[in-house]
Design a protein around this motif. Structure first.
Motif, PDB file in Angstrom:
ATOM      1  N   UNK A 122       0.847  -1.178   0.000  1.00 30.36           N
ATOM      2  CA  UNK A 122       0.000   0.000   0.000  1.00 30.36           C
ATOM      3  C   UNK A 122       0.893   1.243   0.000  1.00 30.36           C
ATOM      4  N   UNK A 123       0.696   2.115  -0.967  1.00 35.03           N
ATOM      5  CA  UNK A 123       1.477   3.347  -1.092  1.00 35.03           C
ATOM      6  C   UNK A 123       0.517   4.531  -1.058  1.00 35.03           C
ATOM      7  N   UNK A 124       0.829   5.492  -0.180  1.00 42.68           N
ATOM      8  CA  UNK A 124      -0.047   6.651  -0.004  1.00 42.68           C
ATOM      9  C   UNK A 124       0.752   7.932  -0.217  1.00 42.68           C
ATOM     10  N   UNK A 125       0.574   8.609  -1.346  1.00 48.73           N
ATOM     11  CA  UNK A 125       1.267   9.874  -1.567  1.00 48.73           C
ATOM     12  C   UNK A 125       0.786  10.953  -0.595  1.00 48.73           C
ATOM     13  N   UNK A 126       1.718  11.737  -0.085  1.00 47.00           N
ATOM     14  CA  UNK A 126       1.416  12.849   0.808  1.00 47.00           C
ATOM     15  C   UNK A 126       2.151  14.090   0.298  1.00 47.00           C
ATOM     16  N   UNK A 127       1.653  15.274   0.672  1.00 53.70           N
ATOM     17  CA  UNK A 127       2.200  16.524   0.147  1.00 53.70           C
ATOM     18  C   UNK A 127       2.550  17.445   1.314  1.00 53.70           C
ATOM     19  N   UNK A 128       3.749  18.015   1.277  1.00 49.42           N
ATOM     20  CA  UNK A 128       4.159  18.944   2.330  1.00 49.42           C
ATOM     21  C   UNK A 128       3.332  20.231   2.273  1.00 49.42           C
ATOM     22  N   UNK A 153      -2.795  14.662   3.137  1.00 50.46           N
ATOM     23  CA  UNK A 153      -2.883  13.404   2.406  1.00 50.46           C
ATOM     24  C   UNK A 153      -3.264  13.607   0.958  1.00 50.46           C
ATOM     25  N   UNK A 154      -2.784  12.718   0.118  1.00 50.23           N
ATOM     26  CA  UNK A 154      -3.153  12.755  -1.288  1.00 50.23           C
ATOM     27  C   UNK A 154      -4.533  12.153  -1.505  1.00 50.23           C
ATOM     28  N   UNK A 155      -5.061  12.356  -2.672  1.00 51.61           N
ATOM     29  CA  UNK A 155      -6.366  11.809  -3.039  1.00 51.61           C
ATOM     30  C   UNK A 155      -6.217  10.618  -3.980  1.00 51.61           C
ATOM     31  N   UNK A 156      -5.038  10.030  -3.954  1.00 46.97           N
ATOM     32  CA  UNK A 156      -4.803   8.786  -4.666  1.00 46.97           C
ATOM     33  C   UNK A 156      -4.044   7.842  -3.729  1.00 46.97           C
ATOM     34  N   UNK A 157      -4.163   6.564  -3.988  1.00 50.80           N
ATOM     35  CA  UNK A 157      -3.251   5.614  -3.357  1.00 50.80           C
ATOM     36  C   UNK A 157      -3.110   4.400  -4.262  1.00 50.80           C
ATOM     37  N   UNK A 158      -2.074   3.647  -3.984  1.00 52.07           N
ATOM     38  CA  UNK A 158      -1.677   2.543  -4.855  1.00 52.07           C
ATOM     39  C   UNK A 158      -1.657   1.272  -4.016  1.00 52.07           C
ATOM     40  N   UNK A 159      -2.197   0.207  -4.566  1.00 49.76           N
ATOM     41  CA  UNK A 159      -2.169  -1.043  -3.809  1.00 49.76           C
ATOM     42  C   UNK A 159      -1.955  -2.235  -4.728  1.00 49.76           C
ATOM     43  N   UNK A 220       4.358   5.767   2.984  1.00 48.88           N
ATOM     44  CA  UNK A 220       3.853   7.119   2.753  1.00 48.88           C
ATOM     45  C   UNK A 220       4.876   7.820   1.878  1.00 48.88           C
ATOM     46  N   UNK A 221       4.475   8.260   0.707  1.00 48.26           N
ATOM     47  CA  UNK A 221       5.407   8.765  -0.296  1.00 48.26           C
ATOM     48  C   UNK A 221       5.239  10.267  -0.492  1.00 48.26           C
TER      49      UNK A 221
END
Length: 248
Positions: A122-128, A153-159, A220-221
């Motif tokens: 599970x990968x969850x993009x996050x933004x500073x 938090x981002x509005x996408x994630x990868x699994x 968390x990316x």
């Protein structure tokens, strides 16, 4: 080149006042320069060149229907939609889950985010916060302060589709407790909760803790693309999207 399946969440609450104010049944159908908001998201997926299959949950007028491969019925919840969507898409690819209300995301941004995604379940993009404020000055977002910085938090994630049956029941439990500090503390540990609330929790420790709870590897990316973390859910956001998309 790696290819992906995309599950686009384009439904919404039928009583959403924001959608109702713009005379549409759900938010992703709000028009921006004559095109539904969700169309911008679908065009970014198409133009990225790395999406093999697009499944869409939500109303599909003709302008959306022409950009997708599959329409799926709304299961009434995020967990239900994830489980049903992953089970009913072609096998063999990792799954990108994306909401249909981030119209400022571009194809090149999406392609770069996917190319840099680690090989986690599970990968969850996050933004500073500073990247959000630099890109969109004055826009209000919800942030979490960690030891490594302040993020939204981002509005996408990868699994990976094979991990869905493992982590969804545990994710459902986490979501159910998110507004109850005592139950959340029992789930993630009081020490972790205190560190989180005081901004002393590191990103690495948070990944490890969430991964241990969900039973999968979690990353968390951080990404510099503010569009990933900027959904349109009020008139101020819509005005920003109208300004930026008219320039492009």
């Amino acid at each position: 080149m790696t290819h992906w399946n995309a599950l686009v969440l384009g439904g919404g609450d039928p009583s959403d006042p924001f959608a109702a104010a713009h005379h549409v049944p759900v938010k992703p159908l709000i028009p921006i320069h004559g095109k539904a908001m969700g169309v911008y998201v679908l065009e970014a997926l198409r133009d990225s060149g790395v999406i093999a299959h697009i499944a869409y949950i939500g109303p599909t007028p003709p302008e959306i229907q022409t950009l997708i491969h599959q329409t799926l019925p709304d299961q009434g919840s995020l967990i239900g939609n994830l489980e049903y969507g992953v089970q009913n898409m072609p096998a063999g690819n990792r799954v990108l889950v994306v909401t249909a209300d981030i119209p400022m995301m571009t194809a090149s941004e999406l392609r770069e985010v996917l190319a840099s995604a680690p090989d986690s379940g599970l990968v969850y993009p996050i933004v500073r916060k500073e990247d959000c404020e630099k890109a969109y000055p004055g826009v209000k977002r919800t942030y979490a302060r960690l030891k490594d910085g302040t993020f939204t938090g981002g509005n996408i994630f990868i699994l990976k589709p094979e991990i869905v049956s493992t982590f969804l029941p545990r994710l459902k439990e986490m979501l159910a407790h998110r507004k109850n500090p005592l139950k959340l503390a029992g789930l993630i540990g009081m020490g972790t909760l205190i560190r989180l609330l005081t901004g002393q929790l590191s990103l690495e420790r948070l990944e490890h803790k969430i991964g241990s709870i969900l039973g999968v590897s979690v990353s968390a990316m951080p990404t510099g693309y503010a569009s990933i973390g900027t959904d349109v859910d009020k008139d101020g956001d819509l005005e920003l999207a109208q300004q930026l998309l008219s320039r492009s």
